[in-house]
Scaffold this motif. Structure first.
Motif, mmCIF file in Angstrom:
data_model
loop_
_atom_site.group_PDB
_atom_site.id
_atom_site.type_symbol
_atom_site.label_atom_id
_atom_site.label_comp_id
_atom_site.label_asym_id
_atom_site.label_seq_id
_atom_site.Cartn_x
_atom_site.Cartn_y
_atom_site.Cartn_z
ATOM 1 N N LYS A 93 -13.330 -5.420 -3.247
ATOM 2 C CA LYS A 93 -12.212 -6.596 -3.016
ATOM 3 C C LYS A 93 -11.632 -7.057 -4.095
ATOM 4 C CE LYS A 93 -13.408 -7.967 1.585
ATOM 5 N NZ LYS A 93 -14.023 -8.872 2.492
ATOM 6 N N ARG A 99 -0.435 -14.023 -0.659
ATOM 7 C CA ARG A 99 -1.499 -14.073 0.440
ATOM 8 C C ARG A 99 -2.094 -15.601 0.384
ATOM 9 N NH1 ARG A 99 -5.395 -9.346 -1.702
ATOM 10 N NH2 ARG A 99 -6.254 -9.354 0.224
ATOM 11 N N ARG A 102 -11.453 1.511 5.675
ATOM 12 C CA ARG A 102 -11.545 0.204 5.472
ATOM 13 C C ARG A 102 -10.513 -0.163 4.446
ATOM 14 N NH1 ARG A 102 -17.105 -1.944 2.995
ATOM 15 N NH2 ARG A 102 -15.827 -3.874 3.132
ATOM 16 N N GLU A 103 -9.919 -1.624 4.517
ATOM 17 C CA GLU A 103 -8.797 -2.094 3.730
ATOM 18 C C GLU A 103 -9.524 -2.084 2.145
ATOM 19 O OE1 GLU A 103 -5.778 -3.169 2.159
ATOM 20 O OE2 GLU A 103 -5.606 -3.338 4.010
ATOM 21 N N ARG A 104 -8.993 -1.659 1.289
ATOM 22 C CA ARG A 104 -9.389 -1.664 0.117
ATOM 23 C C ARG A 104 -8.178 -2.377 -1.153
ATOM 24 N NH1 ARG A 104 -9.398 3.386 0.994
ATOM 25 N NH2 ARG A 104 -8.361 4.052 -0.867
ATOM 26 N N ARG A 105 -7.683 -3.497 -0.583
ATOM 27 C CA ARG A 105 -6.852 -4.114 -1.283
ATOM 28 C C ARG A 105 -7.524 -4.842 -2.187
ATOM 29 N NH1 ARG A 105 -1.836 -8.026 0.909
ATOM 30 N NH2 ARG A 105 -0.785 -8.597 -1.048
ATOM 31 N N PRO A 137 -5.738 2.680 4.960
ATOM 32 C CA PRO A 137 -6.492 1.502 5.554
ATOM 33 C C PRO A 137 -6.263 1.301 7.196
ATOM 34 C CG PRO A 137 -5.489 0.884 3.722
ATOM 35 C CD PRO A 137 -4.842 2.337 3.854
ATOM 36 N N GLY A 138 -7.400 1.220 8.004
ATOM 37 C CA GLY A 138 -7.179 1.060 9.283
ATOM 38 C C GLY A 138 -7.070 2.317 10.041
#
Length: 240
Positions: free
Chosen positions: A230, A95, A61-64, A16-17
């Protein structure tokens, strides 16, 4: 080319990133035209794996995914306090949850009215929530109630209900003892794209829960729209 890049993303070679190789680098590596490179990258964009960032190129992309346990929504904390399921799930991951809430009375769409077993022209009260994780829009949750049931209660007031609307229903004598869930996937409409700041090609999961009290009267319809990249929905069933 798209398959090779996809494997590299899923394997973690490009996390990611991370920035993918430039168009020129990919063209030379694979011996193809610039148009072929753009088509391959566009395929990954449409799958929601990468995004194009100005001056940065193509970024993974962030896939958390947020892990959700729908069966736990009506559970209480060990202290006996009811838990607000979304905020609790986000907090458990370390978070920061937040939300924007609008409350209004309206004649609901037929799909909602039929689930609440309302008559023609009957009002519902809806609490519309745009939910955030670490400041980023994550999902929407619209909870509908029969207006006659909750019109004079805390549910009808603007703002957050710290102990949750489900607890207020209990206090009104309409605790939810049975729920029915419907879940399906589709592409988002433009309003959802704008509110959730969705990337091109990102599907959403629509999750509808109808809650019934002890007399089997529907007292709440909750409609959640969850970006598929997400969220992970997990059900745990005791079959013993």
């Amino acid at each position: 080319m798209a398959s090779e890049l996809r494997r590299a993303i899923y394997s973690g070679d490009y996390g990611p990133g991370a920035q993918l190789p430039t168009e020129e680098e990919l063209r030379q590596r694979h011996g193809v035209s610039r148009n072929t490179v753009r088509l391959a990258v566009a395929e990954l964009v449409n799958e929601g794996l990468v995004t194009r960032a100005p001056r940065r190129g193509t970024i993974v992309r962030e896939r958390r995914a947020l892990l959700m346990h729908p069966q736990r929504e009506l559970q209480r904390r060990p202290t006996g306090e009811p838990r607000e399921a979304f905020a609790y799930a986000v907090s458990q991951e370390g978070r920061a949850p937040s939300q924007h809430i609008d409350v209004l009375a309206l004649v609901p769409a037929e799909e909602i009215a039929s689930r609440l077993e309302l008559g023609d022209g009957d009002l519902a009260l809806v609490r519309r929530r745009l939910r955030f994780v670490d400041g980023q829009p994550y999902n929407t949750n619209d909870s509908y109630f029969p207006f006659e049931l909750v019109g004079g209660s805390e549910i009808a007031r603007q703002g957050d209900i710290k102990r949750g609307a489900n607890r207020v229903l209990e206090e009104l004598g309409h605790a939810q003892v049975r729920v029915v869930d419907d879940i399906w996937a589709r592409m988002p409409n433009q309003s959802e794209v704008d509110r959730l700041q969705l990337e091109l090609g990102t599907p959403v999961v629509v999750y509808v829960r109808v809650g019934y009290d002890r007399s089997d009267m529907p007292v709440r319809v909750a409609v959640s729209v969850l970006p598929a990249d997400k969220h992970l929905i997990r059900y745990e069933l005791d079959v013993s």
